[in-house]
Design a protein around this motif. Structure first.
Motif, PDB file in Angstrom:
ATOM      1  N   SER A 179      60.134 -24.526  16.148  1.00  7.88           N
ATOM      2  CA  SER A 179      60.222 -25.894  16.657  1.00  7.88           C
ATOM      3  C   SER A 179      59.569 -26.872  15.684  1.00  7.88           C
ATOM      4  CB  SER A 179      59.581 -26.009  18.038  1.00  7.88           C
ATOM      5  OG  SER A 179      58.217 -25.646  17.990  1.00  7.88           O
ATOM      6  N   THR A 180      58.487 -26.470  15.061  1.00  3.10           N
ATOM      7  CA  THR A 180      57.823 -27.330  14.076  1.00  3.10           C
ATOM      8  C   THR A 180      58.691 -27.503  12.841  1.00  3.10           C
ATOM      9  OG1 THR A 180      55.678 -26.560  14.884  1.00  3.10           O
ATOM     10  CG2 THR A 180      55.711 -27.645  12.739  1.00  3.10           C
ATOM     11  N   VAL A 181      59.327 -26.434  12.403  1.00  2.00           N
ATOM     12  CA  VAL A 181      60.236 -26.517  11.258  1.00  2.00           C
ATOM     13  C   VAL A 181      61.387 -27.472  11.566  1.00  2.00           C
ATOM     14  CG1 VAL A 181      61.859 -25.213   9.831  1.00  2.00           C
ATOM     15  CG2 VAL A 181      59.645 -24.221  10.408  1.00  2.00           C
ATOM     16  N   MET A 182      61.934 -27.363  12.767  1.00  2.00           N
ATOM     17  CA  MET A 182      63.034 -28.257  13.155  1.00  2.00           C
ATOM     18  C   MET A 182      62.567 -29.705  13.274  1.00  2.00           C
ATOM     19  SD  MET A 182      65.877 -26.753  13.146  1.00  2.00           S
ATOM     20  CE  MET A 182      66.854 -28.010  13.944  1.00  2.00           C
ATOM     21  N   LYS A 183      61.332 -29.921  13.692  1.00  2.00           N
ATOM     22  CA  LYS A 183      60.796 -31.285  13.729  1.00  2.00           C
ATOM     23  C   LYS A 183      60.728 -31.870  12.324  1.00  2.00           C
ATOM     24  CE  LYS A 183      58.116 -30.743  17.926  1.00  2.00           C
ATOM     25  NZ  LYS A 183      56.787 -30.655  18.523  1.00  2.00           N
ATOM     26  N   TRP A 184      60.311 -31.059  11.360  1.00  2.00           N
ATOM     27  CA  TRP A 184      60.272 -31.527   9.969  1.00  2.00           C
ATOM     28  C   TRP A 184      61.683 -31.856   9.471  1.00  2.00           C
ATOM     29  CZ3 TRP A 184      56.299 -33.338   7.485  1.00  2.00           C
ATOM     30  CH2 TRP A 184      55.019 -32.901   7.782  1.00  2.00           C
ATOM     31  N   ILE A 185      62.632 -30.977   9.774  1.00  2.00           N
ATOM     32  CA  ILE A 185      64.016 -31.185   9.316  1.00  2.00           C
ATOM     33  C   ILE A 185      64.604 -32.444   9.931  1.00  2.00           C
ATOM     34  CG2 ILE A 185      66.371 -30.245   9.458  1.00  2.00           C
ATOM     35  CD1 ILE A 185      65.050 -27.435   9.162  1.00  2.00           C
ATOM     36  N   HIS A 210      68.804 -32.513  17.207  1.00  2.00           N
ATOM     37  CA  HIS A 210      67.762 -32.907  18.159  1.00  2.00           C
ATOM     38  C   HIS A 210      67.820 -32.059  19.432  1.00  2.00           C
ATOM     39  CE1 HIS A 210      66.051 -36.148  15.904  1.00  2.00           C
ATOM     40  NE2 HIS A 210      67.205 -36.787  15.801  1.00  2.00           N
ATOM     41  N   VAL A 211      69.011 -31.674  19.865  1.00  2.00           N
ATOM     42  CA  VAL A 211      69.130 -30.787  21.032  1.00  2.00           C
ATOM     43  C   VAL A 211      68.496 -29.437  20.719  1.00  2.00           C
ATOM     44  CG1 VAL A 211      70.758 -29.485  22.474  1.00  2.00           C
ATOM     45  CG2 VAL A 211      71.161 -31.904  22.029  1.00  2.00           C
ATOM     46  N   ILE A 212      68.785 -28.905  19.543  1.00  2.00           N
ATOM     47  CA  ILE A 212      68.200 -27.621  19.135  1.00  2.00           C
ATOM     48  C   ILE A 212      66.678 -27.732  19.070  1.00  2.00           C
ATOM     49  CG2 ILE A 212      68.005 -25.975  17.226  1.00  2.00           C
ATOM     50  CD1 ILE A 212      70.995 -26.644  16.618  1.00  2.00           C
ATOM     51  N   THR A 213      66.186 -28.810  18.485  1.00  2.00           N
ATOM     52  CA  THR A 213      64.741 -29.020  18.381  1.00  2.00           C
ATOM     53  C   THR A 213      64.111 -29.148  19.764  1.00  2.00           C
ATOM     54  OG1 THR A 213      65.092 -30.163  16.282  1.00  2.00           O
ATOM     55  CG2 THR A 213      62.949 -30.453  17.323  1.00  2.00           C
ATOM     56  N   LEU A 214      64.782 -29.840  20.668  1.00  2.00           N
ATOM     57  CA  LEU A 214      64.258 -29.999  22.026  1.00  2.00           C
ATOM     58  C   LEU A 214      64.169 -28.654  22.742  1.00  2.00           C
ATOM     59  CD1 LEU A 214      63.332 -31.866  24.312  1.00  2.00           C
ATOM     60  CD2 LEU A 214      65.744 -32.126  24.941  1.00  2.00           C
ATOM     61  N   VAL A 215      65.203 -27.846  22.628  1.00  2.09           N
ATOM     62  CA  VAL A 215      65.201 -26.525  23.272  1.00  2.09           C
ATOM     63  C   VAL A 215      64.078 -25.659  22.696  1.00  2.09           C
ATOM     64  CG1 VAL A 215      66.515 -24.383  23.542  1.00  2.09           C
ATOM     65  CG2 VAL A 215      67.635 -26.583  23.901  1.00  2.09           C
ATOM     66  N   LEU A 216      63.913 -25.680  21.375  1.00  2.00           N
ATOM     67  CA  LEU A 216      62.844 -24.893  20.755  1.00  2.00           C
ATOM     68  C   LEU A 216      61.464 -25.423  21.146  1.00  2.00           C
ATOM     69  CD1 LEU A 216      64.324 -24.345  17.181  1.00  2.00           C
ATOM     70  CD2 LEU A 216      64.105 -22.662  19.016  1.00  2.00           C
ATOM     71  N   ALA A 272      61.779 -41.191  13.139  1.00  2.00           N
ATOM     72  CA  ALA A 272      61.256 -40.424  11.998  1.00  2.00           C
ATOM     73  C   ALA A 272      59.734 -40.382  12.034  1.00  2.00           C
ATOM     74  CB  ALA A 272      61.741 -41.033  10.688  1.00  2.00           C
ATOM     75  N   ILE A 273      59.106 -41.507  12.339  1.00  2.00           N
ATOM     76  CA  ILE A 273      57.641 -41.559  12.397  1.00  2.00           C
ATOM     77  C   ILE A 273      57.110 -40.684  13.528  1.00  2.00           C
ATOM     78  CG2 ILE A 273      55.679 -43.087  12.890  1.00  2.00           C
ATOM     79  CD1 ILE A 273      57.312 -45.306  11.393  1.00  2.00           C
ATOM     80  N   VAL A 274      57.727 -40.773  14.702  1.00  2.00           N
ATOM     81  CA  VAL A 274      57.277 -39.972  15.852  1.00  2.00           C
ATOM     82  C   VAL A 274      57.452 -38.480  15.569  1.00  2.00           C
ATOM     83  CG1 VAL A 274      57.766 -39.419  18.269  1.00  2.00           C
ATOM     84  CG2 VAL A 274      57.646 -41.799  17.546  1.00  2.00           C
ATOM     85  N   ILE A 309      54.740 -37.305  13.044  1.00  2.00           N
ATOM     86  CA  ILE A 309      53.442 -37.142  13.709  1.00  2.00           C
ATOM     87  C   ILE A 309      53.446 -35.897  14.580  1.00  2.00           C
ATOM     88  CG2 ILE A 309      51.909 -38.163  15.446  1.00  2.00           C
ATOM     89  CD1 ILE A 309      52.736 -40.923  14.272  1.00  2.00           C
ATOM     90  N   SER A 310      54.538 -35.674  15.290  1.00  2.00           N
ATOM     91  CA  SER A 310      54.642 -34.493  16.142  1.00  2.00           C
ATOM     92  C   SER A 310      54.604 -33.204  15.329  1.00  2.00           C
ATOM     93  CB  SER A 310      55.925 -34.573  16.964  1.00  2.00           C
ATOM     94  OG  SER A 310      56.036 -33.472  17.817  1.00  2.00           O
ATOM     95  N   ALA A 311      55.281 -33.199  14.193  1.00  2.00           N
ATOM     96  CA  ALA A 311      55.287 -31.999  13.337  1.00  2.00           C
ATOM     97  C   ALA A 311      53.905 -31.744  12.733  1.00  2.00           C
ATOM     98  CB  ALA A 311      56.325 -32.143  12.243  1.00  2.00           C
TER      99      ALA A 311
END
Length: 100
Positions: free
Chosen positions: A4-10, A43-49, A84-86, A89-91
């Motif tokens: 999920s962190t990797v997907m947040k970065w991507i 974003h759907v994939i990132t949300l699920v992860l 992008a900023i949010v 920060i989340s990642a």
């Protein structure tokens, strides 16, 4: 690092690219707005992860909203920038654990 962190970065990098005023807009228009569809799916994939890993979901939800409303030129740019900023920060603040 969790998936999920990797997907947040991507997704943060993708949103950051789309937030570049002329280049991002030209890319979106050049792809026939399909870039927004790709970002929606990411974003759907990132949300699920993120739900699976019990991490922050605000960035992904904001990304889904951004993908929908980004057809409005100036508002879309602003939303890409905020998202992008949010996501960055989340990642950055995600708990550091290894992927198993």
């Amino acid at each position: 690092m969790k998936f999920s962190t990797v997907m947040k970065w991507i997704t943060a990098l993708g949103e950051g690219f789309l937030a570049i005023p002329i280049i991002g807009g030209a890319f979106v228009i050049g792809t026939g707005y399909s870039a927004l569809g790709v970002m929606f799916v990411l974003h759907v994939i990132t949300l699920v992860l993120s739900i699976r890993d019990m991490q922050g979901k605000v960035g992904s939800i904001l990304g889904l909203l951004t993908s929908v409303v980004s057809v409005i030129p100036v508002f879309g740019w602003f939303m890409h920038l905020i998202t992008a900023i949010v996501l960055l920060i989340s990642a950055i603040t995600s708990r550091r654990t290894s992927v198993i």
